[in-house]
Scaffold this motif. Structure first.
Motif, PDB file in Angstrom:
ATOM      1  N   ALA A 120       0.826  -1.206   0.000  1.00  0.00           N
ATOM      2  CA  ALA A 120       0.000   0.000   0.000  1.00  0.00           C
ATOM      3  C   ALA A 120       0.858   1.254   0.000  1.00  0.00           C
ATOM      4  CB  ALA A 120      -0.934  -0.003   1.205  1.00  0.00           C
ATOM      5  N   LEU A 121       1.885   1.277   0.835  1.00  0.00           N
ATOM      6  CA  LEU A 121       2.772   2.439   0.874  1.00  0.00           C
ATOM      7  C   LEU A 121       3.433   2.676  -0.473  1.00  0.00           C
ATOM      8  CD1 LEU A 121       4.527   1.993   4.353  1.00  0.00           C
ATOM      9  CD2 LEU A 121       2.990   3.852   3.699  1.00  0.00           C
ATOM     10  N   GLY A 122       3.866   1.599  -1.119  1.00  0.00           N
ATOM     11  CA  GLY A 122       4.514   1.744  -2.418  1.00  0.00           C
ATOM     12  C   GLY A 122       3.589   2.341  -3.457  1.00  0.00           C
ATOM     13  N   GLU A 123       2.354   1.843  -3.517  1.00  0.00           N
ATOM     14  CA  GLU A 123       1.400   2.362  -4.489  1.00  0.00           C
ATOM     15  C   GLU A 123       1.023   3.803  -4.182  1.00  0.00           C
ATOM     16  OE1 GLU A 123      -2.973   1.305  -6.484  1.00  0.00           O
ATOM     17  OE2 GLU A 123      -2.082  -0.043  -5.003  1.00  0.00           O
ATOM     18  N   TYR A 153       8.182   6.952   2.596  1.00  0.00           N
ATOM     19  CA  TYR A 153       8.716   6.075   1.551  1.00  0.00           C
ATOM     20  C   TYR A 153       8.942   4.685   2.140  1.00  0.00           C
ATOM     21  CZ  TYR A 153      11.770   3.981  -1.924  1.00  0.00           C
ATOM     22  OH  TYR A 153      12.313   3.120  -2.854  1.00  0.00           O
ATOM     23  N   PRO A 154       8.380   3.627   1.492  1.00  0.00           N
ATOM     24  CA  PRO A 154       8.588   2.266   1.987  1.00  0.00           C
ATOM     25  C   PRO A 154       9.935   1.725   1.515  1.00  0.00           C
ATOM     26  CG  PRO A 154       7.139   2.220   0.078  1.00  0.00           C
ATOM     27  CD  PRO A 154       7.476   3.669   0.326  1.00  0.00           C
ATOM     28  N   TYR A 193      -9.422   3.470  -3.065  1.00  0.00           N
ATOM     29  CA  TYR A 193      -9.171   3.046  -1.695  1.00  0.00           C
ATOM     30  C   TYR A 193      -9.739   4.007  -0.666  1.00  0.00           C
ATOM     31  CZ  TYR A 193      -5.564   0.126  -3.897  1.00  0.00           C
ATOM     32  OH  TYR A 193      -4.893  -0.767  -4.683  1.00  0.00           O
ATOM     33  N   ALA A 194      -9.956   3.472   0.526  1.00  0.00           N
ATOM     34  CA  ALA A 194     -10.150   4.248   1.735  1.00  0.00           C
ATOM     35  C   ALA A 194      -9.063   3.841   2.714  1.00  0.00           C
ATOM     36  CB  ALA A 194     -11.529   3.982   2.342  1.00  0.00           C
ATOM     37  N   HIS A 195      -8.624   4.768   3.546  1.00  0.00           N
ATOM     38  CA  HIS A 195      -7.612   4.424   4.552  1.00  0.00           C
ATOM     39  C   HIS A 195      -8.155   3.351   5.487  1.00  0.00           C
ATOM     40  CE1 HIS A 195      -5.226   4.824   8.252  1.00  0.00           C
ATOM     41  NE2 HIS A 195      -4.269   5.377   7.526  1.00  0.00           N
ATOM     42  N   GLY A 196      -9.385   3.538   5.952  1.00  0.00           N
ATOM     43  CA  GLY A 196     -10.028   2.540   6.795  1.00  0.00           C
ATOM     44  C   GLY A 196      -9.884   2.761   8.277  1.00  0.00           C
ATOM     45  N   ASP A 197      -8.866   3.528   8.682  1.00  0.00           N
ATOM     46  CA  ASP A 197      -8.655   3.810  10.108  1.00  0.00           C
ATOM     47  C   ASP A 197      -8.017   5.189  10.264  1.00  0.00           C
ATOM     48  OD1 ASP A 197      -8.739   3.275  12.851  1.00  0.00           O
ATOM     49  OD2 ASP A 197      -6.748   2.374  12.872  1.00  0.00           O
ATOM     50  N   LEU A 198      -8.461   6.134   9.434  1.00  0.00           N
ATOM     51  CA  LEU A 198      -7.841   7.454   9.423  1.00  0.00           C
ATOM     52  C   LEU A 198      -8.298   8.260  10.629  1.00  0.00           C
ATOM     53  CD1 LEU A 198      -5.935   9.214   7.729  1.00  0.00           C
ATOM     54  CD2 LEU A 198      -7.951  10.156   6.586  1.00  0.00           C
ATOM     55  N   GLN A 206      -4.435  -1.626   6.776  1.00  0.00           N
ATOM     56  CA  GLN A 206      -5.837  -1.997   6.628  1.00  0.00           C
ATOM     57  C   GLN A 206      -6.506  -1.285   5.455  1.00  0.00           C
ATOM     58  OE1 GLN A 206      -4.768   0.140   9.263  1.00  0.00           O
ATOM     59  NE2 GLN A 206      -5.393   1.691   7.789  1.00  0.00           N
ATOM     60  N   ILE A 207      -5.713  -0.702   4.554  1.00  0.00           N
ATOM     61  CA  ILE A 207      -6.283   0.025   3.415  1.00  0.00           C
ATOM     62  C   ILE A 207      -7.375  -0.813   2.750  1.00  0.00           C
ATOM     63  CG2 ILE A 207      -4.560  -0.795   1.765  1.00  0.00           C
ATOM     64  CD1 ILE A 207      -4.605   2.022   0.533  1.00  0.00           C
TER      65      ILE A 207
END
Length: 279
Positions: free
Chosen positions: A136-139, A149-150, A209-214, A233-234
């Motif tokens: 997720a971080l990479g995308e 940056y991952p 996407y949604a973050h899901g736990d923002l 958890q994206i």
């Protein structure tokens, strides 16, 4: 020459020992040390969380002029955050299924182990969360979302960019950026922060996407720049049946924090804009 056994809290860099897909996306930032001669030194705990703990590492090439580098202008020292996932039974967070409803693993053996909740399955679950966050971080980083940056993923550990001031009053005293919840910005900065939140959430929605736990606890305030963290958890807005509810919760949580500090924003209007960006 340094010995192979570096002692406690030190290890050789694993940048080239992990498979190519487990390293961060191109272009690799110039600040990142990628030399095989580099050593990772653990400096302490940055954060404890519901499902993982984050440690501070300094990756540096020893003071040896003959030490090889990946390329001539490679950096010689950098700070990294090492997020290490705990086994499920040692977490404070157990609602995995809400976020992993649309996820499967590649190997059927691993999926069976997950389904049976065997000891191997528990290890797979830890690695699944680490791999999900790294991917997720990479995308998101490649798409311009303000995330760390991952650097790489190795088993249950994700190495990523340290967000904060590299050196404090002493050379060995880096200062991590505070969580948004810990800040008290004035009106102008508050408006600037909200614009960044809207932009980040809109870009996420545009990617599907949604973050899901923002929440203000999952956003770092690095000066006047916000950085979104904790994305394992994206949520896929199209595939996850809980996605709209989770997205709406993100909107309510973030809008509520800004409204409580004097900037009236409407979470339902934000949700409508995000859904329009997604579809």
């Amino acid at each position: 020459m340094l010995p192979d056994d570096l002692g406690p809290d030190r290890r050789w860099s694993t940048w080239h020992s992990v498979e190519k897909g487990a390293r961060g996306p191109d272009p690799v930032p110039s600040w990142l040390v990628t030399a095989d001669a580099a050593i990772d030194t653990e400096l302490g705990v940055l954060k404890t969380g519901k499902e993982a703990d984050v440690f501070l590492l300094r990756r540096a090439v020893p003071d040896d002029p003959a030490a090889p580098r990946t390329w001539p202008d490679a950096a010689s020292s950098c700070l990294l955050a090492a997020k290490r996932y705990r086994a499920r039974e040692h977490r404070a967070f157990h609602r995995d299924s809400v976020y992993t409803e649309d996820r499967r693993v590649r190997r059927t053996r691993d999926q069976r182990a997950l389904d049976r909740k065997s000891s191997w399955g528990r290890l797979v679950a830890q690695s699944q969360w680490a791999s999900a966050e790294f991917a997720a971080l990479g995308e998101l980083w490649s798409a311009g979302v303000p995330v760390p940056y991952p650097v790489q993923v190795d088993g249950t550990e994700v190495l990523m960019e340290f967000v904060g001031t590299p050196d404090g009053d002493r050379d060995d005293a880096p200062t991590a950026a505070p969580r948004l919840a810990q800040t008290r910005p004035g009106r102008e900065l508050l408006e600037h922060y909200w614009a960044q939140v809207e932009d980040a959430m809109t870009t996420l929605a545009g990617l599907g996407y949604a973050h899901g736990d923002l929440s203000p606890y999952n956003v770092l305030a690095d000066g006047d720049r916000l950085v979104v963290i904790d994305v394992p958890q994206i949520v896929d807005l199209a595939a996850n049946p809980f996605s709209t509810d989770l997205l709406h919760r993100d909107c309510r949580t973030m809008a509520g924090w800004f409204t409580a500090r004097g900037l009236a924003v409407d979470p339902d209007e934000l949700l409508a804009r995000l859904l329009a960006a997604a579809w």
